[in-house]
Design a protein around this motif. Structure first.
Motif, PDB file in Angstrom:
ATOM      1  N   GLN A 126       4.114   1.070   0.588  1.00  0.00           N
ATOM      2  CA  GLN A 126       4.411   2.334  -0.103  1.00  0.00           C
ATOM      3  C   GLN A 126       5.646   3.014   0.485  1.00  0.00           C
ATOM      4  O   GLN A 126       6.442   3.603  -0.249  1.00  0.00           O
ATOM      5  CB  GLN A 126       3.197   3.278  -0.067  1.00  0.00           C
ATOM      6  CG  GLN A 126       2.055   2.817  -0.954  1.00  0.00           C
ATOM      7  CD  GLN A 126       2.505   2.409  -2.350  1.00  0.00           C
ATOM      8  OE1 GLN A 126       3.218   3.131  -3.035  1.00  0.00           O
ATOM      9  NE2 GLN A 126       2.129   1.201  -2.756  1.00  0.00           N
ATOM     10  N   VAL A 129       8.650   1.202  -0.917  1.00  0.00           N
ATOM     11  CA  VAL A 129       8.843   1.567  -2.333  1.00  0.00           C
ATOM     12  C   VAL A 129       9.592   2.890  -2.435  1.00  0.00           C
ATOM     13  O   VAL A 129      10.478   3.054  -3.276  1.00  0.00           O
ATOM     14  CB  VAL A 129       7.480   1.616  -3.081  1.00  0.00           C
ATOM     15  CG1 VAL A 129       7.631   2.252  -4.449  1.00  0.00           C
ATOM     16  CG2 VAL A 129       6.899   0.209  -3.193  1.00  0.00           C
ATOM     17  N   ASP A 135      13.707   1.295  -9.619  1.00  0.00           N
ATOM     18  CA  ASP A 135      12.300   1.070  -9.939  1.00  0.00           C
ATOM     19  C   ASP A 135      11.958  -0.399  -9.706  1.00  0.00           C
ATOM     20  O   ASP A 135      12.655  -1.295 -10.195  1.00  0.00           O
ATOM     21  CB  ASP A 135      12.009   1.426 -11.396  1.00  0.00           C
ATOM     22  CG  ASP A 135      12.082   2.929 -11.637  1.00  0.00           C
ATOM     23  OD1 ASP A 135      11.895   3.701 -10.670  1.00  0.00           O
ATOM     24  OD2 ASP A 135      12.322   3.319 -12.782  1.00  0.00           O
ATOM     25  N   ILE A 136      10.880  -0.626  -8.980  1.00  0.00           N
ATOM     26  CA  ILE A 136      10.420  -1.981  -8.689  1.00  0.00           C
ATOM     27  C   ILE A 136       9.401  -2.356  -9.760  1.00  0.00           C
ATOM     28  O   ILE A 136       8.471  -1.602 -10.026  1.00  0.00           O
ATOM     29  CB  ILE A 136       9.778  -2.048  -7.286  1.00  0.00           C
ATOM     30  CG1 ILE A 136      10.789  -1.594  -6.226  1.00  0.00           C
ATOM     31  CG2 ILE A 136       9.247  -3.449  -6.997  1.00  0.00           C
ATOM     32  CD1 ILE A 136      10.175  -1.319  -4.869  1.00  0.00           C
ATOM     33  N   ILE A 139       5.292  -5.988  -6.997  1.00  0.00           N
ATOM     34  CA  ILE A 139       5.225  -6.307  -5.578  1.00  0.00           C
ATOM     35  C   ILE A 139       4.447  -7.625  -5.503  1.00  0.00           C
ATOM     36  O   ILE A 139       3.331  -7.716  -6.006  1.00  0.00           O
ATOM     37  CB  ILE A 139       4.474  -5.200  -4.794  1.00  0.00           C
ATOM     38  CG1 ILE A 139       5.146  -3.838  -4.977  1.00  0.00           C
ATOM     39  CG2 ILE A 139       4.328  -5.584  -3.335  1.00  0.00           C
ATOM     40  CD1 ILE A 139       6.502  -3.695  -4.341  1.00  0.00           C
TER      41      ILE A 139
END
Length: 161
Positions: A126, A129, A135-136, A139
Motif C-alpha cells: 500500500q 501504491v 494508476d496501477i 498487483i
C-alpha cells in the motif's frame, strides 16, 4: 482466430519473463536469466467469445537510459508495463518510461502492473501504491501466480479496443 502482438516492457529484473512463464507455462523459476533483445512467446486465449492468439514480446529490460529499438514496438496491439514493487528505482521514473513506450508504440492505454508482491507485506504494498505516480492496474506475484491471468486478460481486452 485473431492474432495480437503484445509487449511486456519495464526495467531489467522486474519479472517480465517470470510473468510470461507463469501465464504461458504455469511455471516459475528462481533463476534469473536476463533477456537479451526480445523473446516471443505464444498463448491462445478465449476472451468474450473470441479465440485470440497472443504473440507476447518480452522486451529486454533497461536501467532507464538505453534506447529500445523501435522495431520491437511496430505493429503492437497492446502493452504491459511491469515494475518491481520492492525496487523503488523501477517506478520512480515511470511517467517518463511510459511516455517512451507510448511514443514508440503508438499505444495510449498501457496496462500497469506492480510485480513481486510476495516480497512485501500488504502494508508495504500500500505504501508503494501511494508513491507510484500513475494508476496501477494490477498487483501481481509471478512466483505465487497472484493476478497473473487477470493481468494478461486485461492486456488482451486492451488489444480489442
Amino acid at each position: 482466430m485473431i492474432a495480437k502482438k503484445v509487449l511486456l516492457v519495464g526495467n531489467f529484473g522486474v519479472g517480465k519473463t517470470s510473468l510470461i512463464r507463469r501465464f504461458v507455462l504455469n511455471e516459475f523459476s528462481e533463476d534469473y536469466i536476463s533477456t537479451i533483445g526480445v523473446r516471443v512467446s505464444k498463448k491462445v486465449v478465449e476472451y468474450q467469445n473470441e479465440t485470440i492468439k497472443l504473440m507476447i514480446w518480452d522486451v529486454a529490460g533497461t536501467s532507464g537510459n538505453e534506447k529500445i529499438p523501435k522495431a520491437y514496438f511496430l505493429g503492437a496491439h497492446g502493452a504491459m508495463f511491469v515494475f518491481d514493487l520492492s525496487r523503488e528505482e523501477t517506478f520512480l521514473t515511470i511517467d517518463k518510461n511510459l511516455q517512451m513506450v507510448k511514443d514508440l508504440s503508438g499505444i495510449e492505454n498501457i496496462t500497469i502492473v506492480g510485480n513481486k508482491k510476495d516480497l512485501l507485506t500488504d502494508e508495504e504494498v500500500q505504501n508503494v501504491v501511494k508513491k507510484v505516480s500513475v494508476d496501477i492496474d494490477l498487483i501481481t506475484s509471478a512466483k505465487e501466480g497472484d493476478n497473473v491471468e487477470d493481468a494478461f486478460m486485461q492486456l488482451t481486452a486492451q488489444t480489442l479496443k
